[in-house]
Design an enzyme around this catalytic site. Structure first.
Site, PDB file in Angstrom:
ATOM      1  N   ASP A  22     -31.769  -0.347 -48.741  1.00  0.00           N
ATOM      2  CA  ASP A  22     -32.756   0.722 -48.869  1.00  0.00           C
ATOM      3  C   ASP A  22     -34.091   0.621 -48.053  1.00  0.00           C
ATOM      4  O   ASP A  22     -34.693  -0.467 -48.081  1.00  0.00           O
ATOM      5  CB  ASP A  22     -33.189   0.805 -50.365  1.00  0.00           C
ATOM      6  CG  ASP A  22     -31.949   1.230 -51.440  1.00  0.00           C
ATOM      7  OD1 ASP A  22     -31.396   2.393 -51.063  1.00  0.00           O
ATOM      8  OD2 ASP A  22     -31.689   0.612 -52.253  1.00  0.00           O
ATOM      9  N   MET A  64     -28.491  11.283 -55.198  1.00  0.00           N
ATOM     10  CA  MET A  64     -29.337  10.581 -55.787  1.00  0.00           C
ATOM     11  C   MET A  64     -29.254  10.806 -57.301  1.00  0.00           C
ATOM     12  O   MET A  64     -29.379  11.834 -57.875  1.00  0.00           O
ATOM     13  CB  MET A  64     -30.463  10.700 -55.380  1.00  0.00           C
ATOM     14  CG  MET A  64     -31.081  10.306 -53.791  1.00  0.00           C
ATOM     15  SD  MET A  64     -30.518   8.361 -53.856  1.00  0.00           S
ATOM     16  CE  MET A  64     -31.533   7.751 -54.935  1.00  0.00           C
ATOM     17  N   ASP A 100     -26.153   6.917 -56.500  1.00  0.00           N
ATOM     18  CA  ASP A 100     -27.107   5.888 -56.323  1.00  0.00           C
ATOM     19  C   ASP A 100     -28.276   6.102 -57.254  1.00  0.00           C
ATOM     20  O   ASP A 100     -28.977   7.015 -57.115  1.00  0.00           O
ATOM     21  CB  ASP A 100     -27.531   6.000 -54.528  1.00  0.00           C
ATOM     22  CG  ASP A 100     -28.588   4.952 -54.300  1.00  0.00           C
ATOM     23  OD1 ASP A 100     -28.700   3.940 -55.085  1.00  0.00           O
ATOM     24  OD2 ASP A 100     -29.283   5.085 -53.264  1.00  0.00           O
TER      25      ASP A 100
END
Ligand code: DX5
Ligand code: ZN
Length: 215
Positions: free
Chosen positions: A35, A137, A175
């Site tokens: 990330d 996400m 994620d």
């Protein structure tokens, strides 16, 4: 289709990063999730090229790099050089997404596009055939250890339907907030890549947790 586990290095112990990279090397995990945060696109700063290169040097599995930065097109060649195998940019951060995706692929990387929780999957309809991965996400990006947003299941199912028509090989990655309690439901919805930070690195036995997530 066997699913992929990508432990998120954001939750590793940075004072002992080498040991955590080694743990992932020796585990049943498939990729490293890396990330990158710039403090502008998200309210946090993670790490940059020197750290990523150090991870690459030791990693025996592909690097799945998630850019949470504005204007990601400025740095595509730098991320290639630092060892990215898959490079994912946010749709909300890339004005000329088609050009950015082509630039990533021209350098020999797989191209991914990430969606914030409020961005509908339909926004991808005219780019879906060109990309290798969508990162859905399931938290607002910026931090590890947050709570999974339930609407993600619906988004993933819809996206899998779209992918079946346009790009059956598409990886759908979820994620944020993935746990031993919800991972099966996420896979059932149609995801095939699970990112897990806190669940893996805060566990008593990360190796065992990865085995469970992979089962
Ligand atoms: C969040 C990052 C995630 C994060 C996931 O902005 O993109 O990859 O590290 O961490 P967990 O699994 O702890 O939610
Ligand atoms: Zn991520």
């Amino acid at each position: 289709m066997k699913h992929i586990i990508a432990p998120s290095i954001l939750s590793a112990n940075f004072a002992r990063l080498g040991e955590d990279v080694e743990m992932v090397n020796n585990s049943n995990a498939d990729w490293f999730h890396v990330d990158i945060m710039d403090g502008v696109f998200v309210p946090n700063i993670s790490f940059g090229f020197p750290v990523m290169k150090a991870i690459k040097k030791q990693a025996k599995k592909p690097l799945d790099v998630h850019l949470m930065i504005v204007q990601p097109e400025r740095f595509i060649d730098h991320f290639k050089e630092a060892g990215a195998d898959t490079l994912t940019v946010h749709i909300e951060a890339s004005t000329h997404l088609h050009r950015t995706v082509q630039a990533i692929k021209n350098l020999g990387m797989k191209a991914g596009v990430a969606l914030n929780p409020h961005t509908p999957v339909e926004a991808l309809s005219d780019i879906l055939a060109d990309i290798d991965l969508v990162c859905v996400m399931s938290v607002n990006p910026g931090f590890g250890g947050q709570k999974f947003i339930e609407n993600t299941y619906r988004k993933v199912s819809k996206l899998r339907e779209m992918a079946n028509l346009e790009n059956p090989a598409l990886h759908i990655e979820v994620d944020g907030g993935v746990t031993l309690q919800n991972y099966k439901q996420i896979l059932d919805a149609g995801a095939d890549v699970l990112v897990a930070g806190n669940t893996v690195f805060s566990s008593q036995s990360p190796l065992q947790t990865i085995i469970e997530l992979k089962s």
